[in-house]
Design an enzyme around this catalytic site. Structure first.
Site, mmCIF file in Angstrom:
data_model
loop_
_atom_site.group_PDB
_atom_site.id
_atom_site.type_symbol
_atom_site.label_atom_id
_atom_site.label_comp_id
_atom_site.label_asym_id
_atom_site.label_seq_id
_atom_site.Cartn_x
_atom_site.Cartn_y
_atom_site.Cartn_z
ATOM 1 N N GLU A 9 10.012 0.773 10.149
ATOM 2 C CA GLU A 9 10.788 1.917 10.548
ATOM 3 C C GLU A 9 9.944 3.412 10.842
ATOM 4 O O GLU A 9 9.391 3.617 9.515
ATOM 5 C CB GLU A 9 11.384 1.871 8.724
ATOM 6 C CG GLU A 9 13.058 2.580 8.645
ATOM 7 C CD GLU A 9 13.262 3.714 8.065
ATOM 8 O OE1 GLU A 9 12.987 4.749 8.984
ATOM 9 O OE2 GLU A 9 12.690 3.737 6.472
ATOM 10 N N CYS A 43 13.398 10.601 7.560
ATOM 11 C CA CYS A 43 13.341 10.150 8.679
ATOM 12 C C CYS A 43 14.782 10.371 9.382
ATOM 13 O O CYS A 43 14.802 10.633 10.948
ATOM 14 C CB CYS A 43 12.724 8.679 8.912
ATOM 15 S SG CYS A 43 13.287 7.407 7.557
ATOM 16 N N GLU A 88 9.981 15.240 15.869
ATOM 17 C CA GLU A 88 9.947 15.154 14.717
ATOM 18 C C GLU A 88 9.542 16.199 13.697
ATOM 19 O O GLU A 88 8.123 16.324 13.886
ATOM 20 C CB GLU A 88 10.130 13.630 13.906
ATOM 21 C CG GLU A 88 10.219 13.699 13.197
ATOM 22 C CD GLU A 88 10.874 12.245 12.069
ATOM 23 O OE1 GLU A 88 9.590 11.813 12.807
ATOM 24 O OE2 GLU A 88 11.493 12.464 10.903
ATOM 25 N N LYS A 132 0.358 -1.248 -0.147
ATOM 26 C CA LYS A 132 0.099 0.168 0.028
ATOM 27 C C LYS A 132 0.997 1.090 0.353
ATOM 28 O O LYS A 132 1.630 1.729 0.960
ATOM 29 C CB LYS A 132 -1.203 0.122 1.175
ATOM 30 C CG LYS A 132 -2.496 1.152 1.407
ATOM 31 C CD LYS A 132 -2.559 1.669 2.077
ATOM 32 C CE LYS A 132 -1.942 2.116 3.298
ATOM 33 N NZ LYS A 132 -1.787 3.907 1.968
HETATM 34 P P1 ADP Z 1 2.831 11.261 7.301
HETATM 35 O O1 ADP Z 1 2.145 11.062 9.062
HETATM 36 O O2 ADP Z 1 4.000 11.547 7.781
HETATM 37 O O3 ADP Z 1 2.042 11.024 6.553
HETATM 38 P P2 ADP Z 1 2.263 8.341 7.892
HETATM 39 O O4 ADP Z 1 2.706 7.217 9.438
HETATM 40 O O5 ADP Z 1 0.982 8.924 9.252
HETATM 41 O O6 ADP Z 1 3.286 9.490 7.857
HETATM 42 O O7 ADP Z 1 2.185 7.579 6.916
HETATM 43 C C1 ADP Z 1 2.883 6.618 6.060
HETATM 44 C C2 ADP Z 1 2.346 5.461 5.405
HETATM 45 O O8 ADP Z 1 1.698 4.732 6.864
HETATM 46 C C3 ADP Z 1 0.874 5.876 4.834
HETATM 47 O O9 ADP Z 1 0.671 4.539 3.311
HETATM 48 C C4 ADP Z 1 0.003 5.627 5.056
HETATM 49 O O10 ADP Z 1 -1.242 5.598 4.091
HETATM 50 C C5 ADP Z 1 -0.055 4.953 6.477
HETATM 51 N N1 ADP Z 1 -0.878 4.902 7.648
HETATM 52 C C6 ADP Z 1 -1.267 5.989 8.418
HETATM 53 N N2 ADP Z 1 -2.432 5.893 9.590
HETATM 54 C C7 ADP Z 1 -2.247 4.706 9.092
HETATM 55 C C8 ADP Z 1 -3.154 3.387 10.146
HETATM 56 N N3 ADP Z 1 -3.917 3.673 10.986
HETATM 57 N N4 ADP Z 1 -2.950 2.401 9.464
HETATM 58 C C9 ADP Z 1 -1.836 1.581 8.584
HETATM 59 N N5 ADP Z 1 -1.248 2.562 7.915
HETATM 60 C C10 ADP Z 1 -1.317 3.354 8.069
#
Ligand code: ADP
Length: 500
Positions: free
Chosen positions: A273, A307, A404, A198
């Site tokens: 990560e 990161c 961060e 995804k």
């Molecule tokens: P940012 O806050 O910098 O956008 P995220 O950690 O939210 O970084 O996003 C990284 C990835 O995790 C993206 O592919 C996002 O769609 C996914 N993501 C965000 N929230 C969830 C969740 N609750 N469960 C699984 N994947 C998630």
């Protein structure tokens, strides 16, 4: 700031790809979302709609997981390691042949300078796939001499096998969309797993285009499935799915903890990560020009959306003013503009959300007494541009030093006592990376051993290689990406013991 370029509405491969309504790759077919829904992605340089993508959710994830399971138990497991390796190598060749197209797509989708995507993102992804292709034929176990004290005189032949974990769910972020897909897919496939990937909702385009190359390379249907969609829906469904044997995630520490909770249902394996707040330490004996340039690129590369960005700059007292002045000069010279403009050194942040987040941190820093010697806020009023920023007058308690920011913002802090420096540098919930600048090799290696970080760069920063493991101590994650270390995370060890 340079002017915003429009994409030429032509036969150009990139503009025709971008203008499609994108489907998802499930079981070797390009399909719309089960719900029929789509969502828009935006050009970060203009804030305008860039593309439209299928909005995958629970049902699409379920279909993709079933396809990945069937492929894992079927065609994929029948291939020899050599055949698997050759397919991955072929994919790398195809990616290299389409380098320019991928670089342009990445620049449009993420905002990063095209000239950087050309020399960093795409070539690193190609190299990663080639490195992992080589591993496919080298996933070995051991023969183990065993003693078995309660079976005197008995003889055994004991050995271990390294087998794929099975169906792997991979969730990736938007800062290096193609490269993160490569870091995840390369080792998973080399070790014989099948995947549901995804991509981030902000930047799905290169992953979707990569899906086409997987088909062109000849990967069996269902080995790589790509489901676009949002984190809270598609991502959460993938992390929780009972048919997934392992989830690999790159993203924020906050979401990493949610992934962990979601994975608890079937105790799937987890690798993470996550975030960082990396210290970059400059000693007074240093080659000043190299350290200043290094400290600037440590934070400003990829607009600070790394990161491992060197976001806490610790400078020995004697040279503090000179280094701060040098980094500030550097920041002011950075040409901020749309990624497609060849003169751009730094593009926009990826989204309006990130723009608000970074500006919010700047305001919080100023309200606590921080001072900007370069930058300090948004640039222009169109797109998501932020000025490269150097903050002084900061201390360990401030949010801008602890949290961060994920933007082009560095806090510079002087130090005089090396022992205190170690405590300060390690004073973070994160432990992803660190930098050390000195001519004294003893000092450098002593400090390298004291820093609680998964990567320590000495007299360099942001050096990545497919062979070099990358990952975090503390809340920066579990496990390592790349190198041979990553292979352990995509394999189960089976001990086989035979009485002779
Ligand atoms: P940012 O806050 O910098 O956008 P995220 O950690 O939210 O970084 O996003 C990284 C990835 O995790 C993206 O592919 C996002 O769609 C996914 N993501 C965000 N929230 C969830 C969740 N609750 N469960 C699984 N994947 C998630």
């Amino acid at each position: 700031m340079a002017t915003v370029l429009n994409i030429a509405p032509s036969e150009n491969k990139v503009s025709s790809f971008v203008s499609r309504t994108h489907k998802m790759l499930i079981n070797g077919k390009w399909v719309g979302a089960a719900s029929g829904k789509t969502f828009d992605t935006y050009n970060p340089a203009t804030g305008e709609v860039l593309s439209r993508v299928a909005e995958g959710d629970r049902e699409d994830i379920d279909r993709a997981v079933k396809a990945a399971r069937a492929a894992f138990e079927g065609r994929w497991s029948q291939l020899t390691p050599s055949e698997r390796g050759r397919l991955i190598w072929k994919l790398a060749d195809l990616l290299e042949e389409n380098l320019e197209e991928f670089a342009e797509l990445e620049s449009l989708d993420n905002g990063k300078p095209l000239k950087i995507a050309r020399v960093a993102d795409v070539p690193l992804a190609v190299d990663l796939f080639r490195y992992m292709a080589g591993w496919a034929t080298k996933i070995e176990g051991n023969t183990i001499p065993i003693s078995v004290p309660y079976a005197p005189g008995a003889k055994f032949l004991a050995y271990t096998l390294r087998e794929p974990v099975g169906v792997v769910g991979q969730i990736i972020p938007w800062n290096f969309p193609l490269l993160m897909a490569a870091w995840k897919l390369g080792p998973a496939l080399a070790t014989g797993n099948t995947v549901v990937l995804k991509p981030a909702e902000q930047t799905p385009l290169t992953a979707l285009r990569l899906g086409e190359l997987f088909q062109e390379a000849g990967f069996p249907d269902g080995v790589v499935n790509i489901v676009s969609g949002f984190g809270e829906t598609a991502g959460a469904a993938l992390a929780a799915h009972a048919g997934v044997d392992k989830v690999a995630f790159t993203g924020s520490t906050e979401v990493g903890k949610l992934i962990l909770q979601a994975a608890a249902g079937n105790l799937k394996k987890v690798s993470l990560e996550l975030g960082g707040k990396s210290p970059n330490v400059v000693f007074a004996d240093v080659d000043l020009d190299a350290a200043i340039a290094g400290a600037a690129s440590a934070i400003f590369f990829n607009h600070g959306q790394c990161c491992c960005a060197g976001s806490r700059l610790y400078v020995e007292n004697k040279i503090f003013d000179k280094v701060v002045e040098g980094v500030a000069e550097n920041a002011k010279k950075i040409n901020v503009g749309p990624g497609q403009d060849e003169s751009t050194d730094m593009g926009p942040l990826v989204s309006a959300e990130q723009l608000n987040r970074v500006c919010g941190y700047l305001e919080s820093g100023f309200s606590e007494g921080a001072k900007a010697v370069a930058g300090g806020g948004r640039l222009g009023d169109k797109g998501y541009f932020v000025k490269p920023t150097v903050l002084v007058n900061t201390n360990e308690k401030m949010k801008v030093v602890q949290e961060e920011i994920f933007g082009p913002v560095v806090t510079a802090i002087p130090f005089s006592d090396p022992a205190e420096l170690v405590t300060q540098a390690n004073d973070s919930v994160y432990g992803l990376a660190a930098g050390i600048w000195t001519r004294d090799i003893q000092k450098a290696h002593r400090l390298a051993s004291q820093l609680r970080a998964g990567t320590v760069w000495i007299n360099c920063y942001n050096i990545f290689d497919a062979a070099l493991p990358f990952g975090g101590y503390k809340q920066s994650g579990w496990g390592r990406e790349m190198g041979h270390e990553v292979l352990e995370q995509y394999t189960e060890v089976k001990a086989v013991c035979t009485a002779l």
